[in-house]
Motif scaffolding. Sequence first.
Motif, PDB file in Angstrom:
ATOM      1  N   GLU A  64       0.854  -1.183   0.000  1.00  0.00           N
ATOM      2  CA  GLU A  64       0.000   0.000   0.000  1.00  0.00           C
ATOM      3  C   GLU A  64       0.891   1.234   0.000  1.00  0.00           C
ATOM      4  N   ILE A  65       0.359   2.338  -0.479  1.00  0.00           N
ATOM      5  CA  ILE A  65       1.134   3.578  -0.511  1.00  0.00           C
ATOM      6  C   ILE A  65       1.444   4.028   0.912  1.00  0.00           C
ATOM      7  N   ARG A  66       2.728   4.272   1.158  1.00  0.00           N
ATOM      8  CA  ARG A  66       3.169   4.832   2.440  1.00  0.00           C
ATOM      9  C   ARG A  66       3.239   6.351   2.341  1.00  0.00           C
ATOM     10  N   GLY A  67       3.774   6.838   1.209  1.00  0.00           N
ATOM     11  CA  GLY A  67       3.901   8.270   1.017  1.00  0.00           C
ATOM     12  C   GLY A  67       4.113   8.592  -0.444  1.00  0.00           C
ATOM     13  N   GLN A  68       3.950   9.853  -0.790  1.00  0.00           N
ATOM     14  CA  GLN A  68       4.156  10.295  -2.166  1.00  0.00           C
ATOM     15  C   GLN A  68       4.694  11.717  -2.172  1.00  0.00           C
ATOM     16  N   ALA A  69       5.438  12.012  -3.238  1.00  0.00           N
ATOM     17  CA  ALA A  69       6.071  13.322  -3.346  1.00  0.00           C
ATOM     18  C   ALA A  69       6.371  13.621  -4.799  1.00  0.00           C
ATOM     19  N   SER A  70       6.587  14.887  -5.089  1.00  0.00           N
ATOM     20  CA  SER A  70       7.005  15.320  -6.426  1.00  0.00           C
ATOM     21  C   SER A  70       8.401  15.903  -6.334  1.00  0.00           C
ATOM     22  N   LEU A  71       9.253  15.519  -7.272  1.00  0.00           N
ATOM     23  CA  LEU A  71      10.592  16.091  -7.322  1.00  0.00           C
ATOM     24  C   LEU A  71      10.596  17.199  -8.361  1.00  0.00           C
ATOM     25  N   ARG A  72      11.093  18.353  -7.947  1.00  0.00           N
ATOM     26  CA  ARG A  72      11.203  19.509  -8.832  1.00  0.00           C
ATOM     27  C   ARG A  72      12.666  19.936  -8.898  1.00  0.00           C
ATOM     28  N   LYS A  87       8.723  20.341 -12.476  1.00  0.00           N
ATOM     29  CA  LYS A  87       8.453  19.003 -11.971  1.00  0.00           C
ATOM     30  C   LYS A  87       9.131  17.974 -12.879  1.00  0.00           C
ATOM     31  N   ILE A  88       9.933  17.103 -12.253  1.00  0.00           N
ATOM     32  CA  ILE A  88      10.643  16.051 -12.980  1.00  0.00           C
ATOM     33  C   ILE A  88       9.862  14.744 -12.913  1.00  0.00           C
ATOM     34  N   TYR A  89       9.438  14.360 -11.708  1.00  0.00           N
ATOM     35  CA  TYR A  89       8.636  13.147 -11.560  1.00  0.00           C
ATOM     36  C   TYR A  89       7.851  13.177 -10.265  1.00  0.00           C
ATOM     37  N   ASP A  90       6.803  12.359 -10.244  1.00  0.00           N
ATOM     38  CA  ASP A  90       6.051  12.079  -9.032  1.00  0.00           C
ATOM     39  C   ASP A  90       6.523  10.716  -8.545  1.00  0.00           C
ATOM     40  N   ALA A  91       6.632  10.563  -7.243  1.00  0.00           N
ATOM     41  CA  ALA A  91       7.108   9.311  -6.669  1.00  0.00           C
ATOM     42  C   ALA A  91       6.117   8.797  -5.634  1.00  0.00           C
ATOM     43  N   LYS A  92       6.047   7.467  -5.532  1.00  0.00           N
ATOM     44  CA  LYS A  92       5.225   6.814  -4.511  1.00  0.00           C
ATOM     45  C   LYS A  92       6.051   5.703  -3.880  1.00  0.00           C
ATOM     46  N   LEU A  93       6.009   5.643  -2.561  1.00  0.00           N
ATOM     47  CA  LEU A  93       6.646   4.570  -1.814  1.00  0.00           C
ATOM     48  C   LEU A  93       5.562   3.596  -1.378  1.00  0.00           C
ATOM     49  N   PHE A  94       5.784   2.323  -1.648  1.00  0.00           N
ATOM     50  CA  PHE A  94       4.852   1.270  -1.261  1.00  0.00           C
ATOM     51  C   PHE A  94       5.540   0.354  -0.254  1.00  0.00           C
ATOM     52  N   THR A  95       4.862   0.111   0.861  1.00  0.00           N
ATOM     53  CA  THR A  95       5.335  -0.843   1.850  1.00  0.00           C
ATOM     54  C   THR A  95       4.187  -1.806   2.127  1.00  0.00           C
ATOM     55  N   LYS A  96       4.490  -2.916   2.766  1.00  0.00           N
ATOM     56  CA  LYS A  96       3.427  -3.870   3.102  1.00  0.00           C
ATOM     57  C   LYS A  96       2.481  -3.222   4.098  1.00  0.00           C
ATOM     58  N   GLY A  97       1.219  -3.139   3.705  1.00  0.00           N
ATOM     59  CA  GLY A  97       0.201  -2.544   4.548  1.00  0.00           C
ATOM     60  C   GLY A  97       0.357  -1.047   4.758  1.00  0.00           C
ATOM     61  N   TRP A 114      13.957  -1.037   6.472  1.00  0.00           N
ATOM     62  CA  TRP A 114      14.929  -1.395   5.443  1.00  0.00           C
ATOM     63  C   TRP A 114      15.174  -2.896   5.365  1.00  0.00           C
ATOM     64  N   SER A 115      14.802  -3.639   6.396  1.00  0.00           N
ATOM     65  CA  SER A 115      15.001  -5.087   6.363  1.00  0.00           C
ATOM     66  C   SER A 115      13.858  -5.799   5.634  1.00  0.00           C
ATOM     67  N   GLN A 116      12.798  -5.056   5.314  1.00  0.00           N
ATOM     68  CA  GLN A 116      11.652  -5.609   4.587  1.00  0.00           C
ATOM     69  C   GLN A 116      11.678  -5.123   3.143  1.00  0.00           C
ATOM     70  N   ASP A 117      11.033  -5.894   2.254  1.00  0.00           N
ATOM     71  CA  ASP A 117      10.934  -5.464   0.861  1.00  0.00           C
ATOM     72  C   ASP A 117       9.936  -4.319   0.737  1.00  0.00           C
ATOM     73  N   PHE A 118      10.191  -3.448  -0.221  1.00  0.00           N
ATOM     74  CA  PHE A 118       9.316  -2.308  -0.501  1.00  0.00           C
ATOM     75  C   PHE A 118       9.482  -1.928  -1.965  1.00  0.00           C
ATOM     76  N   ALA A 119       8.681  -0.982  -2.419  1.00  0.00           N
ATOM     77  CA  ALA A 119       8.707  -0.572  -3.826  1.00  0.00           C
ATOM     78  C   ALA A 119       8.662   0.946  -3.929  1.00  0.00           C
ATOM     79  N   LEU A 120       9.254   1.427  -5.007  1.00  0.00           N
ATOM     80  CA  LEU A 120       9.245   2.851  -5.319  1.00  0.00           C
ATOM     81  C   LEU A 120       8.854   3.011  -6.778  1.00  0.00           C
ATOM     82  N   GLU A 121       7.858   3.856  -7.031  1.00  0.00           N
ATOM     83  CA  GLU A 121       7.403   4.113  -8.395  1.00  0.00           C
ATOM     84  C   GLU A 121       7.636   5.579  -8.737  1.00  0.00           C
ATOM     85  N   LEU A 122       8.247   5.820  -9.898  1.00  0.00           N
ATOM     86  CA  LEU A 122       8.451   7.168 -10.409  1.00  0.00           C
ATOM     87  C   LEU A 122       7.615   7.323 -11.674  1.00  0.00           C
TER      88      LEU A 122
END
Length: 164
Positions: free
Chosen positions: A30-38, A43-53, A59-67
């Motif tokens: 699930e989305i943990r947080g989101q931000a835009s990089l400028r 604006k260069i990209y929007d980012a979303k961090l996904f963690t379990k739940g 850092w010891s768990q798997d996670f995902a980052l989408e740009l």
Amino acid sequence: MRKLTLAAFLSLVPIASAATPLSSALPGAEIRGQASLRYLGVKIYDAKLFTKGGSALDWSQDFALELTYKRNLSQYDLVEATLREMSRMGNAMPIRTQLETCYQAVAPGDRYLAISSGPDQLRFWRNDRAACTLSQKGIKTKFMEIFLGDNSRSRRFSRALLGQ
């Protein structure tokens, strides 16, 4: 010729699988947080961090980052920016040729998704299609610190991604 009702027509159309790279590779994400990089206000990209739940980053768990890119960027720009940031953070690694395999030029709307698989592997998808896998000792931390580390280029950006 017989007319098909909308319901009959739709029953003939195969239903697309709801599985996405994210849901397949990181169940319960699930989305943990989101931000835009400028950069200089652009604006260069929007980012979303996904963690379990959507839990706090561990850092010891798997996670995902989408740009999701908002500008045209060449393959060269993506590779160089990644290597430059890794080096700036003290995480220089000999991965140029791997990154050149992973990255393609992007246009507005193109997305890259990186999902960790343990500490030594990152899998990348470009617009929901498998792009590559980076496998090196500590690659998850060394790569993801660009976006999520205490010494990232923008602490405000990182904190928004971390949901802080």
